[in-house]
Design an enzyme around this catalytic site. Structure first.
Site, PDB file in Angstrom:
ATOM      1  N   ARG A  77       0.859  -1.185   0.000  1.00  0.00           N
ATOM      2  CA  ARG A  77       0.000   0.000   0.000  1.00  0.00           C
ATOM      3  C   ARG A  77       0.894   1.233   0.000  1.00  0.00           C
ATOM      4  O   ARG A  77       1.651   1.444   0.950  1.00  0.00           O
ATOM      5  CB  ARG A  77      -0.896  -0.005   1.237  1.00  0.00           C
ATOM      6  CG  ARG A  77      -1.676   1.272   1.379  1.00  0.00           C
ATOM      7  CD  ARG A  77      -2.563   1.353   2.628  1.00  0.00           C
ATOM      8  NE  ARG A  77      -3.145   2.684   2.641  1.00  0.00           N
ATOM      9  CZ  ARG A  77      -3.168   3.505   3.678  1.00  0.00           C
ATOM     10  NH1 ARG A  77      -2.702   3.127   4.850  1.00  0.00           N
ATOM     11  NH2 ARG A  77      -3.666   4.710   3.568  1.00  0.00           N
ATOM     12  N   HIS A 121      -2.746  10.857   0.604  1.00  0.00           N
ATOM     13  CA  HIS A 121      -2.155  10.673   1.930  1.00  0.00           C
ATOM     14  C   HIS A 121      -1.459  11.995   2.266  1.00  0.00           C
ATOM     15  O   HIS A 121      -0.247  12.056   2.418  1.00  0.00           O
ATOM     16  CB  HIS A 121      -1.201   9.473   1.940  1.00  0.00           C
ATOM     17  CG  HIS A 121      -0.931   8.911   3.310  1.00  0.00           C
ATOM     18  ND1 HIS A 121      -1.052   7.564   3.606  1.00  0.00           N
ATOM     19  CD2 HIS A 121      -0.530   9.494   4.461  1.00  0.00           C
ATOM     20  CE1 HIS A 121      -0.730   7.356   4.886  1.00  0.00           C
ATOM     21  NE2 HIS A 121      -0.402   8.526   5.417  1.00  0.00           N
ATOM     22  N   GLU A 166      -7.205   8.570   6.295  1.00  0.00           N
ATOM     23  CA  GLU A 166      -7.501   9.248   7.561  1.00  0.00           C
ATOM     24  C   GLU A 166      -8.127  10.640   7.418  1.00  0.00           C
ATOM     25  O   GLU A 166      -7.482  11.655   7.704  1.00  0.00           O
ATOM     26  CB  GLU A 166      -6.232   9.304   8.422  1.00  0.00           C
ATOM     27  CG  GLU A 166      -5.668   7.903   8.674  1.00  0.00           C
ATOM     28  CD  GLU A 166      -4.562   7.846   9.726  1.00  0.00           C
ATOM     29  OE1 GLU A 166      -4.038   8.908  10.092  1.00  0.00           O
ATOM     30  OE2 GLU A 166      -4.247   6.730  10.178  1.00  0.00           O
ATOM     31  N   ASN A 298      -7.346   1.959   9.879  1.00  0.00           N
ATOM     32  CA  ASN A 298      -6.059   2.330  10.465  1.00  0.00           C
ATOM     33  C   ASN A 298      -6.266   2.376  11.969  1.00  0.00           C
ATOM     34  O   ASN A 298      -7.127   3.120  12.455  1.00  0.00           O
ATOM     35  CB  ASN A 298      -5.610   3.715   9.989  1.00  0.00           C
ATOM     36  CG  ASN A 298      -5.183   3.730   8.534  1.00  0.00           C
ATOM     37  OD1 ASN A 298      -5.314   2.741   7.827  1.00  0.00           O
ATOM     38  ND2 ASN A 298      -4.668   4.863   8.092  1.00  0.00           N
ATOM     39  N   TYR A 300      -4.123   2.077  15.855  1.00  0.00           N
ATOM     40  CA  TYR A 300      -2.889   1.944  16.630  1.00  0.00           C
ATOM     41  C   TYR A 300      -3.168   1.807  18.123  1.00  0.00           C
ATOM     42  O   TYR A 300      -2.517   1.060  18.823  1.00  0.00           O
ATOM     43  CB  TYR A 300      -2.002   3.185  16.431  1.00  0.00           C
ATOM     44  CG  TYR A 300      -1.464   3.300  15.031  1.00  0.00           C
ATOM     45  CD1 TYR A 300      -0.243   2.738  14.696  1.00  0.00           C
ATOM     46  CD2 TYR A 300      -2.193   3.941  14.026  1.00  0.00           C
ATOM     47  CE1 TYR A 300       0.262   2.816  13.410  1.00  0.00           C
ATOM     48  CE2 TYR A 300      -1.691   4.026  12.725  1.00  0.00           C
ATOM     49  CZ  TYR A 300      -0.469   3.462  12.428  1.00  0.00           C
ATOM     50  OH  TYR A 300       0.024   3.535  11.149  1.00  0.00           O
ATOM     51  N   GLU A 358      -3.514   0.019   8.187  1.00  0.00           N
ATOM     52  CA  GLU A 358      -2.346   0.437   8.974  1.00  0.00           C
ATOM     53  C   GLU A 358      -2.475  -0.102  10.385  1.00  0.00           C
ATOM     54  O   GLU A 358      -3.524   0.023  11.013  1.00  0.00           O
ATOM     55  CB  GLU A 358      -2.234   1.968   9.101  1.00  0.00           C
ATOM     56  CG  GLU A 358      -1.687   2.652   7.894  1.00  0.00           C
ATOM     57  CD  GLU A 358      -1.542   4.173   8.077  1.00  0.00           C
ATOM     58  OE1 GLU A 358      -1.321   4.642   9.224  1.00  0.00           O
ATOM     59  OE2 GLU A 358      -1.667   4.877   7.070  1.00  0.00           O
TER      60      GLU A 358
HETATM   61  C1  FCB Z   1      -1.060   7.424  10.678  1.00  0.00           C
HETATM   62  C2  FCB Z   1      -0.643   7.911   9.305  1.00  0.00           C
HETATM   63  C3  FCB Z   1       0.682   7.426   8.851  1.00  0.00           C
HETATM   64  C4  FCB Z   1       1.676   7.366   9.977  1.00  0.00           C
HETATM   65  C5  FCB Z   1       1.111   6.609  11.153  1.00  0.00           C
HETATM   66  C6  FCB Z   1       2.043   6.436  12.307  1.00  0.00           C
HETATM   67  O1  FCB Z   1      -1.879   8.360  11.265  1.00  0.00           O
HETATM   68  O2  FCB Z   1      -1.595   7.540   8.342  1.00  0.00           O
HETATM   69  O3  FCB Z   1       1.106   8.244   7.790  1.00  0.00           O
HETATM   70  O4  FCB Z   1       2.083   8.634  10.309  1.00  0.00           O
HETATM   71  O5  FCB Z   1      -0.044   7.240  11.596  1.00  0.00           O
END
Ligand code: FCB
Length: 454
Positions: A77, A121, A166, A298, A300, A358
């Site tokens: 990607r 992006h 995002e 995405n 985290y 992500e």
């Molecule tokens: C996300 C972004 C990516 C990177 C990660 C850590 O928010 O999409 O570009 O910065 O975080």
């Protein structure tokens, strides 16, 4: 040792974005993007760092994709840099820019790696920023032109398309919080930007499908779920507001639910929408709700919310979890958050198909002796999140693939080069690439299509 088998045809990939890795910021006809302008403005990024050179991927891509192939990566990607292709917006193509992605796509396909293209992006040509940027409705047509130009050229070979990365970051982080380009702090501009991003997504999808009839098209919002610290009404309310601000404001319109009424009322009460939703025109909401082929997730971390919430004063990890570990971004490792989001997208929103577009973590482990990089915490992070994904698949959630963020260490926006998310280490002095232990571990997972948890 539990073994988690993944479905047949599950796609295992890695992700990057153009500005974070390419460098060559002024080569071959590329014009500045609003991120170049922002990063070149003193005080906006850590140590004034920028993407002028980054990982020099623009010149080193053959080596980089050869490394991907040697690790067994199945899908890549990446994003296209808008100002490389259409330096001033509009339709006047810079052929050299488009050729670059053409060669990259061919190189990937030759090595059996499936390209997933992200159209936006976060690189808006500076000229379009000067027209007013995302808060200006005009930019929507410019984005649709980008989608048309790129899918016309690459749609014969690229089957997987992501319109936006995002939308929360493009709108809120960039126009309300001001940490990303263009660095504004203006609620109304941010909410207008959010609308135009969503609208441009809805308008671009049929254009991509017309140019690439086999294509699947989706969008990749960031999902950072909120949990109340306690079950008090105040904490529950704070979690609801965060959820509305971060997730529902984007997800509800995409699934035909309009902007969430409780959040419209909240923003109006705060004075953020002095004229209500006057930027929403007839048919916009139907366009935004054009069915996607997939949703990109995405994810985290999560937020723990409590008490009186002020979205203006918000700090991440305001309520640290004493039982959890945190990455170097100060992001809590919370795999259950991804599990919950996946269930919600399936059971509540009925998302047709999901890719994790992500997921990853920042740890600065580097070479200690020789070239070995023992990034054990990254492997543990991936194991825990993949176990959550596996469990969601067991519930019937249609997760079709997973993309590690990131293939290699890169420019982490306003934090410059201080955060290393890669499974491949980059020595920025020499541009040498060194696969970390996690890269070899990931290669094994891919080969076996399963995960062994220790
Ligand atoms: C996300 C972004 C990516 C990177 C990660 C850590 O928010 O999409 O570009 O910065 O975080």
């Amino acid at each position: 040792m539990p073994v988690l088998q993944f479905p047949e045809n599950f796609v295992w990939g890695v992700a990057t974005s153009a500005y974070q890795i390419e460098g060559a910021w002024d080569e071959d006809g590329r014009s500045p993007s609003h991120w170049d302008t922002f990063a070149h403005t003193p005080g906006k990024t850590r140590n004034g760092e920028n993407g002028d050179v980054a990982c020099d991927h623009y010149h080193r891509w053959p080596e980089d994709i050869a490394l991907m192939a040697s690790l067994g990566i199945q899908a890549y990607r990446f994003s296209v840099s808008w100002p490389r292709i259409l330096p001033t917006g509009g339709r006047k193509v810079n052929e050299a820019g488009l050729d670059y992605y053409d060669k990259l796509v061919d190189g990937l396909l030759e090595r059996g790696i499936r390209p997933f293209i992200t159209l936006y992006h976060w690189e808006l040509p500076q000229t379009l920023q000067e027209l007013g940027g995302w808060p200006a409705r005009e930019v929507v047509d410019h984005f649709v032109a980008l989608a048309d130009v790129v899918s016309r050229r690459l749609g014969d070979r690229v089957k997987d398309w992501i319109t936006h990365n995002e939308p929360w970051c493009t709108s809120m982080l960039s126009h309300q919080i001001g940490l990303h380009a263009p660095g504004w702090q203006n609620w109304l501009a941010a909410l207008r930007a959010a609308h135009h991003v969503l609208l441009s997504h809805g308008l671009a999808m049929p254009v991509i499908r017309a140019n690439a009839p086999q294509a699947e098209v989706g969008i990749a919002p960031n999902y950072e779920p909120a949990y109340p610290l306690t079950r008090t009404e105040a904490d529950l309310n704070a979690a609801r507001i965060w959820d509305g601000y971060y997730i529902r404001w984007f997800n509800d319109p995409l699934f035909g639910r309009h902007y969430p009424a409780d959040m419209v009322a909240y923003y109006e009460a705060q004075g953020y929408l002095p004229d209500g939703l006057d930027f929403v025109q007839a048919n916009d909401m139907a366009t935004i709700a054009t069915p996607v082929d997939f949703i990109g997730v995405n994810n985290y971390t999560r937020q723990i919310m409590s008490g009186e919430i002020s979205l203006d004063q918000f700090q991440t990890a305001a309520n640290p979890n004493p039982n959890a570990s945190y990455t170097e971004m100060n992001w809590e490792v919370y795999p259950n958050g991804l599990y919950d989001i996946l269930n919600r997208l399936h059971f509540d929103y009925q998302a047709p198909k999901i890719y994790i577009t992500e997921n990853g973590c920042s740890y600065s482990d580097g070479p200690s002796s020789g070239s070995r990089i023992a990034d054990t915490r990254r492997i543990e992070y991936f194991q825990s999140y993949l176990a959550g994904i596996h469990k969601a698949i067991g519930n019937g959630v249609p997760v079709a693939g997973y993309f590690v963020w990131s293939f290699m260490d890169n420019f982490e926006w306003s934090l410059g080069y201080s955060q290393r998310f890669g499974i491949v280490y980059v020595d920025y002095e020499t541009q040498q690439r060194l696969p970390k232990d996690s890269a070899f571990w990931y290669g094994d997972v891919i080969r076996q299509n399963r995960l062994e948890i220790e």
